[in-house]
Motif scaffolding. Structure first.
Motif, mmCIF file in Angstrom:
data_model
loop_
_atom_site.group_PDB
_atom_site.id
_atom_site.type_symbol
_atom_site.label_atom_id
_atom_site.label_comp_id
_atom_site.label_asym_id
_atom_site.label_seq_id
_atom_site.Cartn_x
_atom_site.Cartn_y
_atom_site.Cartn_z
ATOM 1 N N TYR A 94 33.386 48.763 23.607
ATOM 2 C CA TYR A 94 32.584 48.020 24.568
ATOM 3 C C TYR A 94 32.775 48.479 26.008
ATOM 4 N N ALA A 194 23.416 41.175 27.231
ATOM 5 C CA ALA A 194 22.878 40.279 26.197
ATOM 6 C C ALA A 194 22.113 41.068 25.135
ATOM 7 N N ARG A 197 24.783 42.704 23.016
ATOM 8 C CA ARG A 197 25.581 41.739 22.242
ATOM 9 C C ARG A 197 24.792 41.152 21.091
ATOM 10 N N TRP A 198 23.537 40.767 21.341
ATOM 11 C CA TRP A 198 22.743 40.094 20.313
ATOM 12 C C TRP A 198 21.637 40.982 19.745
ATOM 13 N N HIS A 199 21.722 42.278 20.017
ATOM 14 C CA HIS A 199 20.769 43.248 19.448
ATOM 15 C C HIS A 199 19.326 42.863 19.770
ATOM 16 N N LEU A 200 19.098 42.502 21.017
ATOM 17 C CA LEU A 200 17.747 42.143 21.447
ATOM 18 C C LEU A 200 16.930 43.409 21.668
#
Length: 209
Positions: A94, A194, A197-200
């Protein structure tokens, strides 16, 4: 801006330059390029967007011509990056995405602010912020014969747009430049993190044949 804030921005910009250059080093390594290829990919990734921006807005000189420290940062990153990338004990996964998101936020606001200082409209300034943030990576991907990441579903340029809009709107509302800068950077940084992190991702345009 106050001298202290300008100094923080300057060194943050150099940090972002190193991070973007390192992403060029990694791409060159995956393609098994020689030393010159590593430096070229590192350079276009790090300063390609800012160079295009300065040429478009008619800046007196391109930023890295008047301040060669940017070139030294790229050269050192290209040389050390080849060694770091081969270390058996890697950094946590990360770290690079976080650093890249921070660099993207810095580049976006610097590009937007510089365009505004040259008398552009808010919309044009946002575009210049996006170009500063993503154009270098696009050139890198094209040289690597890949479809640029920002032209696919990745939320990357979108984060730049959000940051640029927050920055310009904040200034229009009379918010101090320092707070406007923080709002713009946070908008870019949070949306990018974001997305990771949330695979948007954005919906893909597809023509069924």
């Amino acid at each position: 801006m106050q001298p202290l804030v300008e100094s923080v921005f300057y060194w943050s910009d150099l940090f972002g330059t190193a991070v973007f250059a390192f992403s060029g080093v990694l791409m060159a390594g995956r393609l098994r390029m020689d030393g010159f290829g590593v430096i070229v990919l590192a350079a276009v990734t790090a300063i390609g967007g800012g160079t295009i921006r300065d040429l478009i807005i008619g800046a007196d000189t391109v930023f890295w011509i008047t301040d060669s420290l940017y070139l030294w940062v790229i050269l050192v990153t290209a040389l050390l990056g080849q060694y770091i990338a081969k270390l058996p004990r890697r950094l946590p996964w990360y770290i690079l995405p976080l650093a890249d998101a921070f660099g993207l936020a810095i580049f976006t606001i610097i590009g937007t602010e510089k365009a505004l200082s040259h008398g552009t409209s808010g919309m044009v300034a946002v575009v210049m912020g996006v170009i500063t943030g993503v154009a270098g990576g696009m050139i890198r991907d094209l040289l690597a014969r890949e479809v640029p990441m920002v032209l696919q579903r990745e939320i990357y340029a979108t984060a730049c747009i959000l940051g640029g809009v927050l920055y310009t709107l904040s200034l229009e509302l009379g918010i101090t430049p320092l707070l406007a800068t923080l709002f713009g950077m946070l908008g870019t940084f949070i949306l990018r993190i974001a997305a990771i992190r949330w695979h948007l991702s954005l919906p893909a345009f597809s023509l069924n044949r």
